[in-house]
Write an enzyme that holds these catalytic residues in place. Structure first.
Site, PDB file in Angstrom:
ATOM      1  N   GLY A  22     -12.441   0.067   3.330  1.00 50.40           N
ATOM      2  CA  GLY A  22     -12.875  -1.325   3.231  1.00 50.40           C
ATOM      3  C   GLY A  22     -11.854  -2.187   2.512  1.00 50.40           C
ATOM      4  O   GLY A  22     -10.872  -1.703   1.949  1.00 50.40           O
ATOM      5  N   ASP A  23     -12.061  -3.473   2.560  1.00 48.26           N
ATOM      6  CA  ASP A  23     -11.288  -4.460   1.784  1.00 48.26           C
ATOM      7  C   ASP A  23     -12.130  -5.734   1.803  1.00 48.26           C
ATOM      8  O   ASP A  23     -13.357  -5.638   2.024  1.00 48.26           O
ATOM      9  CB  ASP A  23      -9.891  -4.666   2.404  1.00 48.26           C
ATOM     10  CG  ASP A  23      -8.952  -5.493   1.518  1.00 48.26           C
ATOM     11  OD1 ASP A  23      -8.461  -4.962   0.514  1.00 48.26           O
ATOM     12  OD2 ASP A  23      -8.715  -6.681   1.828  1.00 48.26           O
ATOM     13  N   GLN A  28       0.828  -1.208   0.000  1.00 46.10           N
ATOM     14  CA  GLN A  28       0.000   0.000   0.000  1.00 46.10           C
ATOM     15  C   GLN A  28       0.866   1.264   0.000  1.00 46.10           C
ATOM     16  O   GLN A  28       0.495   2.283  -0.576  1.00 46.10           O
ATOM     17  CB  GLN A  28      -0.909  -0.020   1.235  1.00 46.10           C
ATOM     18  CG  GLN A  28      -2.047   0.961   1.201  1.00 46.10           C
ATOM     19  CD  GLN A  28      -3.268   0.458   0.445  1.00 46.10           C
ATOM     20  OE1 GLN A  28      -3.633  -0.687   0.575  1.00 46.10           O
ATOM     21  NE2 GLN A  28      -3.872   1.310  -0.347  1.00 46.10           N
ATOM     22  N   ASN A  40     -16.597  -6.658  -4.774  1.00 42.93           N
ATOM     23  CA  ASN A  40     -16.607  -5.268  -5.218  1.00 42.93           C
ATOM     24  C   ASN A  40     -15.718  -5.047  -6.443  1.00 42.93           C
ATOM     25  O   ASN A  40     -16.152  -4.471  -7.446  1.00 42.93           O
ATOM     26  CB  ASN A  40     -16.152  -4.386  -4.038  1.00 42.93           C
ATOM     27  CG  ASN A  40     -15.982  -2.950  -4.436  1.00 42.93           C
ATOM     28  OD1 ASN A  40     -14.935  -2.565  -4.943  1.00 42.93           O
ATOM     29  ND2 ASN A  40     -17.005  -2.149  -4.262  1.00 42.93           N
ATOM     30  N   LYS A  98      -2.640  -0.927   6.746  1.00 41.35           N
ATOM     31  CA  LYS A  98      -3.653  -1.957   6.486  1.00 41.35           C
ATOM     32  C   LYS A  98      -4.062  -2.565   7.816  1.00 41.35           C
ATOM     33  O   LYS A  98      -3.284  -2.534   8.778  1.00 41.35           O
ATOM     34  CB  LYS A  98      -3.065  -3.054   5.591  1.00 41.35           C
ATOM     35  CG  LYS A  98      -4.093  -3.856   4.838  1.00 41.35           C
ATOM     36  CD  LYS A  98      -4.542  -3.196   3.553  1.00 41.35           C
ATOM     37  CE  LYS A  98      -5.696  -3.943   2.919  1.00 41.35           C
ATOM     38  NZ  LYS A  98      -6.036  -3.419   1.594  1.00 41.35           N
ATOM     39  N   SER A 142     -10.499   7.207  -2.538  1.00 40.88           N
ATOM     40  CA  SER A 142     -10.513   7.391  -1.085  1.00 40.88           C
ATOM     41  C   SER A 142      -9.763   8.665  -0.713  1.00 40.88           C
ATOM     42  O   SER A 142     -10.191   9.419   0.177  1.00 40.88           O
ATOM     43  CB  SER A 142      -9.841   6.213  -0.378  1.00 40.88           C
ATOM     44  OG  SER A 142     -10.758   5.173  -0.154  1.00 40.88           O
ATOM     45  N   LYS A 189       1.806   1.835  -3.573  1.00 41.56           N
ATOM     46  CA  LYS A 189       0.592   2.121  -4.354  1.00 41.56           C
ATOM     47  C   LYS A 189       0.130   3.557  -4.107  1.00 41.56           C
ATOM     48  O   LYS A 189      -0.151   4.309  -5.040  1.00 41.56           O
ATOM     49  CB  LYS A 189      -0.507   1.139  -3.934  1.00 41.56           C
ATOM     50  CG  LYS A 189      -1.808   1.315  -4.690  1.00 41.56           C
ATOM     51  CD  LYS A 189      -2.939   0.533  -4.054  1.00 41.56           C
ATOM     52  CE  LYS A 189      -2.552  -0.908  -3.815  1.00 41.56           C
ATOM     53  NZ  LYS A 189      -3.711  -1.758  -3.493  1.00 41.56           N
ATOM     54  N   THR A 211     -12.043   0.961  -7.843  1.00 39.16           N
ATOM     55  CA  THR A 211     -10.943  -0.003  -7.992  1.00 39.16           C
ATOM     56  C   THR A 211     -11.106  -0.808  -9.282  1.00 39.16           C
ATOM     57  O   THR A 211     -10.157  -0.926 -10.077  1.00 39.16           O
ATOM     58  CB  THR A 211     -10.890  -0.947  -6.777  1.00 39.16           C
ATOM     59  OG1 THR A 211     -10.865  -0.165  -5.589  1.00 39.16           O
ATOM     60  CG2 THR A 211      -9.664  -1.831  -6.828  1.00 39.16           C
TER      61      THR A 211
HETATM   62  P1  NAP Z   1     -14.894  -8.562  -1.575  1.00 36.18           P
HETATM   63  O1  NAP Z   1     -15.933  -7.652  -2.098  1.00 36.18           O
HETATM   64  O2  NAP Z   1     -14.994  -9.070  -0.204  1.00 36.18           O
HETATM   65  O3  NAP Z   1     -14.787  -9.812  -2.598  1.00 36.18           O
HETATM   66  C1  NAP Z   1     -13.771 -10.754  -2.486  1.00 36.18           C
HETATM   67  C2  NAP Z   1     -13.965 -11.823  -3.551  1.00 36.18           C
HETATM   68  O4  NAP Z   1     -12.818 -12.674  -3.550  1.00 36.18           O
HETATM   69  C3  NAP Z   1     -15.162 -12.706  -3.268  1.00 36.18           C
HETATM   70  O5  NAP Z   1     -15.672 -13.154  -4.491  1.00 36.18           O
HETATM   71  C4  NAP Z   1     -14.531 -13.856  -2.487  1.00 36.18           C
HETATM   72  O6  NAP Z   1     -15.255 -15.069  -2.546  1.00 36.18           O
HETATM   73  C5  NAP Z   1     -13.212 -14.003  -3.212  1.00 36.18           C
HETATM   74  N1  NAP Z   1     -12.209 -14.598  -2.308  1.00 36.18           N
HETATM   75  C6  NAP Z   1     -11.840 -14.156  -1.087  1.00 36.18           C
HETATM   76  N2  NAP Z   1     -10.921 -14.976  -0.559  1.00 36.18           N
HETATM   77  C7  NAP Z   1     -10.728 -15.951  -1.469  1.00 36.18           C
HETATM   78  C8  NAP Z   1      -9.898 -17.090  -1.509  1.00 36.18           C
HETATM   79  N3  NAP Z   1      -9.084 -17.401  -0.490  1.00 36.18           N
HETATM   80  N4  NAP Z   1      -9.939 -17.852  -2.639  1.00 36.18           N
HETATM   81  C9  NAP Z   1     -10.765 -17.552  -3.669  1.00 36.18           C
HETATM   82  N5  NAP Z   1     -11.564 -16.475  -3.676  1.00 36.18           N
HETATM   83  C10 NAP Z   1     -11.550 -15.703  -2.603  1.00 36.18           C
HETATM   84  O7  NAP Z   1     -13.432  -7.908  -1.697  1.00 36.18           O
HETATM   85  P2  NAP Z   1     -12.890  -6.851  -2.747  1.00 36.18           P
HETATM   86  O8  NAP Z   1     -12.985  -5.506  -2.118  1.00 36.18           O
HETATM   87  O9  NAP Z   1     -13.504  -7.095  -4.084  1.00 36.18           O
HETATM   88  O10 NAP Z   1     -11.335  -7.218  -2.776  1.00 36.18           O
HETATM   89  C11 NAP Z   1     -10.800  -8.195  -3.695  1.00 36.18           C
HETATM   90  C12 NAP Z   1      -9.287  -7.958  -3.831  1.00 36.18           C
HETATM   91  O11 NAP Z   1      -9.047  -6.626  -4.292  1.00 36.18           O
HETATM   92  C13 NAP Z   1      -8.476  -8.092  -2.542  1.00 36.18           C
HETATM   93  O12 NAP Z   1      -7.185  -8.591  -2.856  1.00 36.18           O
HETATM   94  C14 NAP Z   1      -8.344  -6.647  -2.070  1.00 36.18           C
HETATM   95  O13 NAP Z   1      -7.230  -6.472  -1.225  1.00 36.18           O
HETATM   96  C15 NAP Z   1      -8.144  -5.963  -3.402  1.00 36.18           C
HETATM   97  N6  NAP Z   1      -8.432  -4.520  -3.428  1.00 36.18           N
HETATM   98  C16 NAP Z   1      -9.667  -4.043  -3.072  1.00 36.18           C
HETATM   99  C17 NAP Z   1      -9.916  -2.678  -3.131  1.00 36.18           C
HETATM  100  C18 NAP Z   1     -11.266  -2.110  -2.844  1.00 36.18           C
HETATM  101  O14 NAP Z   1     -11.454  -0.914  -3.089  1.00 36.18           O
HETATM  102  N7  NAP Z   1     -12.234  -2.878  -2.388  1.00 36.18           N
HETATM  103  C19 NAP Z   1      -8.882  -1.799  -3.505  1.00 36.18           C
HETATM  104  C20 NAP Z   1      -7.645  -2.317  -3.880  1.00 36.18           C
HETATM  105  C21 NAP Z   1      -7.433  -3.676  -3.837  1.00 36.18           C
HETATM  106  P3  NAP Z   1     -16.183 -15.521  -1.306  1.00 36.18           P
HETATM  107  O15 NAP Z   1     -17.447 -14.755  -1.443  1.00 36.18           O
HETATM  108  O16 NAP Z   1     -16.305 -16.989  -1.481  1.00 36.18           O
HETATM  109  O17 NAP Z   1     -15.406 -15.170  -0.044  1.00 36.18           O
END
Ligand code: NAP
Length: 458
Positions: free
Chosen positions: A176-177, A122, A251, A137, A390, A125, A220
Site C-alpha cells: 500500500g501507499d 525505494q 496511516n 513503485k 513487508s 531504502k 512505518t
Molecule cells: P495515507 O494513509 O493515504 O495518508 C496520506 C495523508 O497525507 C492524508 O492525511 C492525506 O490527506 C495527506 N496528503 C496526501 N496528499 C497530500 C497533499 N498533496 N497535500 C497535503 N496532504 C496530503 O498515506 P500514508 O500511507 O500515511 O502515506 C503518507 C506518506 O508516507 C507518503 O509519502 C508515503 O509514500 C509514505 N510512506 C508510507 C508507507 C506506508 O507504509 N504506508 C511507508 C513508507 C512511506 P487527505 O486525506 O486530504 O488526502
C-alpha cells in the site's frame, strides 16, 4: 558529451553537473524524479571519487534508469454507469538485491515522474533495511475520495487485471501507499488469486486472515519514531516531554503520533490536504483513535477534529511548520516542507526532523537542515520500517508461518537500529555531527552497487 557516433560519453566521468544535465535531458517534465536523483548524486559523487570500478561500470547512471516502466489503461464503471478511464503504472527500478518491492499509490497527482522518484528512493531504502528487496513503485491517477465501496472494488479489480502479469512473489511484490490501505489490498489480492489460481505472497499489507503480518500497519510510523529516538540518543536526549509537530492524518501520521505519545512526547498537530489542526493540550491515544476511525471508516476530514475537541483549532489551507516544537515529523506527501518552512522550524528551536513521508522536504529545505546541523533523517532511512515489516511478511508467506507480535516488534526495532548504525558509519562528518542524508545515500548505494558489480553489465 558527444562521441560523434551518437552515443554519450560515460556520464559519471563528466562530473555531477554533466551527469545531472544528462538526467534532466533524458527525463523531460519529470521534476520530482530529477530532484530525487540530484539529492542522491551529490553524496554518491563524493563517495565514488577515486573508486574507479563504480565509475567504469556506470553504476549510478544505471540505477537512475529504471529497469522498466509499465503504463496501462484502467477502465471501470462508476455507480452511475459512466465508463471511466484511468492510467495505471508499475515502475520496476532495480532488482539487484531481491524482487522489486514498493507500494501502490492511488491519488489524482500520480504520474510517471512521481512514481519514478519513489521507485528510485525505494531502491536505497530497501537496501538499508538489510533485507533482500529491490526497488519498485506503482499506482494510478485515481482519486479514491468520495467513491463508494463498490467503485473502489471495481477499480482495484480492473487495475489488477493488467498488473498481475508484471508481478509475482519472486518477481515484484507491491504494497500500500497513499490511498491504498487494507481494503484496497484485499480487493487486489482477491483478483490476483482469481486470475492466476494461485495463493502466493504477491502483495504485502494483507489482512491477518489471508497471510498478512502483525504490526504491518503500525510499522512505518513506529519505525520513524524509533529512528528519531536513536538520533536524540546521540545527543543524550529522549522523547520525554518533547513537543512534536506532525503532518498528515493517514496511516503513517497516526501511528507516528501514537508512538510519540507512548514514549512520553506531546503531539500538537495533524493535518490533511485541506489544512492542519492544532491541539495545545496534545493528542491523547483516545483522540488519535478518533482520527483513525474518522479518516479510514467515516472517510472524513481532519477539520472535523476541531468540532469534536473544542480546545483545538483548524487552520484551513495551512501547513503546521510554524507551530513551535522540539521535533517535527512530515508524514503526508512529497515536497510538503519548503526552504522557508525549514528556516522557521530551525528558528523556533526544532532540533530533529524524522521523515515519515517520502521526500517531504524540498531540496532547499534539505540543504538548510544539513547546514544547520539539525538531526535530520531522510525518508529513505526514517520510514523504512514499513517496507521492512513487508519484507518480514514475505518471509512468513514463503515459510507459511506467522510470527508473534513480540518477535515482530523486536525485529522492527533491530532493523531500525541497524539502519541508524549504517547511517552513522557513512554519515559521521566530524565528531558529534552525523549527516544522515549522506549516511543513508552511501550505505544504500554501496549494497546495491556491489551486487551490480558482481553481475557485470546486464
Ligand atoms: P495515507 O494513509 O493515504 O495518508 C496520506 C495523508 O497525507 C492524508 O492525511 C492525506 O490527506 C495527506 N496528503 C496526501 N496528499 C497530500 C497533499 N498533496 N497535500 C497535503 N496532504 C496530503 O498515506 P500514508 O500511507 O500515511 O502515506 C503518507 C506518506 O508516507 C507518503 O509519502 C508515503 O509514500 C509514505 N510512506 C508510507 C508507507 C506506508 O507504509 N504506508 C511507508 C513508507 C512511506 P487527505 O486525506 O486530504 O488526502
Amino acid at each position: 558529451m558527444s562521441r560523434g557516433d551518437g552515443t554519450a560519453a560515460p556520464s559519471e566521468h563528466v562530473g555531477i553537473e554533466g551527469f545531472m544535465e544528462g538526467v534532466k535531458r533524458r527525463n523531460p517534465g519529470q521534476p520530482e524524479f530529477v530532484q530525487a536523483v540530484q539529492e542522491v548524486a551529490e553524496d554518491i559523487f563524493d563517495f565514488i571519487e577515486g573508486k574507479e570500478e563504480y565509475h567504469r561500470w556506470q553504476i549510478l547512471r544505471r540505477i537512475a534508469e529504471p529497469d522498466r516502466v509499465v503504463s496501462f489503461r484502467v477502465s471501470w464503471e462508476d455507480d452511475e454507469h459512466n465508463i471511466r478511464v484511468q492510467r495505471g503504472y508499475r515502475v520496476q527500478n532495480n532488482n539487484a538485491i531481491g524482487p522489486y518491492k514498493g507500494g501502490l499509490r492511488f491519488h489524482p497527482s500520480v504520474n510517471e515522474s512521481i512514481l519514478k522518484f519513489l521507485a528510485f528512493e525505494q531502491t536505497f531504502k530497501n537496501a538499508l533495511t538489510g533485507l533482500p528487496m529491490g526497488g519498485g513503485k506503482g499506482g494510478a491517477n485515481f482519486n479514491p475520495k468520495g467513491k463508494s465501496d463498490g467503485e473502489i472494488m471495481r477499480f482495484c479489480q480492473s487495475f489488477m487485471t493488467e498488473l498481475y502479469r508484471h508481478i509475482g512473489a519472486d518477481v515484484d511484490v507491491p504494497a500500500g501507499d497513499i490511498g491504498v490501505g487494507g481494503r484496497e489490498i484485499g480487493y487486489m489480492f482477491g483478483q490476483y488469486k482469481r486470475i492466476t489460481n494461485s495463493f502466493e505472497g504477491v502483495l504485502t499489507g494483507k489482512g491477518l486472515e489471508y497471510g498478512g503480518s502483525l504490526i504491518r500497519p503500525e510499522a512505518t510510523g513506529y519505525g520513524a519514531v524509533y529512528f528519531l529516538e536513536n538520533m536524540l540518543k546521540t545527543k543524550g536526549q529522549d522523547l520525554t516531554g518533547k513537543r512534536a509537530v506532525i503532518s498528515g492524518s493517514g496511516n503513517v501520521a497516526t501511528h507516528a503520533a501514537e508512538k510519540i505519545v507512548q514514549l512520553g512526547g506531546k503531539v500538537l498537530t495533524l493535518s490533511d490536504s485541506e489544512g492542519f489542526v492544532y491541539d495545545p493540550d496534545g493528542f491523547t491515544q483516545e483522540k488519535i483513535d478518533w482520527v483513525k476511525t474518522h479518516k479510514t471508516r467515516r472517510r472524513g476530514r481532519i477539520s472535523d477534529y476541531a468540532k469534536e475537541y473544542k480546545t483545538a483549532t483548524f487552520h484551513a489551507g495551512e501547513r503546521p511548520w510554524g507551530v513551535e516544537c522540539d521535533v517535527a515529523l512530515p508524514c503526508a506527501t512529497q515536497n510538503e516542507l519548503n526552504g522557508k518552512e525549514a528556516e522557521l522550524l530551525i528558528k523556533n528551536g526544532c532540533i530533529a526532523v524524522s521523515e515519515g513521508a517520502n521526500m517531504p522536504t524540498d531540496l532547499e529545505g534539505v540543504h538548510l537542515f544539513r547546514k544547520a546541523k539539525t538531526l535530520y533523517a531522510p525518508g529513505k532511512a526514517a520510514n523504512a520500517g514499513g517496507v521492512a515489516v513487508s519484507g518480514l511478511e514475505m518471509s512468513q508467506n514463503s515459510a507459511r508461518i506467522s510470527w508473534k507480535v513480540d518477535e515482530l516488534q523486536r525485529l522492527l526495532r533491530d532493523i531500525m537500529d541497524g539502519i541508524h548504525e549504517r547511517c552513522l558509519e557513512y554519515g559521521e562528518r566530524e565528531k558529534g555531527y552525523v549527516d544522515y542524508v549522506r549516511g543513508a545515500n552511501i550505505a544504500g548505494f554501496k549494497k546495491v552497487a556491489d551486487a551490480m558489480l558482481a553481475f557485470g553489465v546486464v
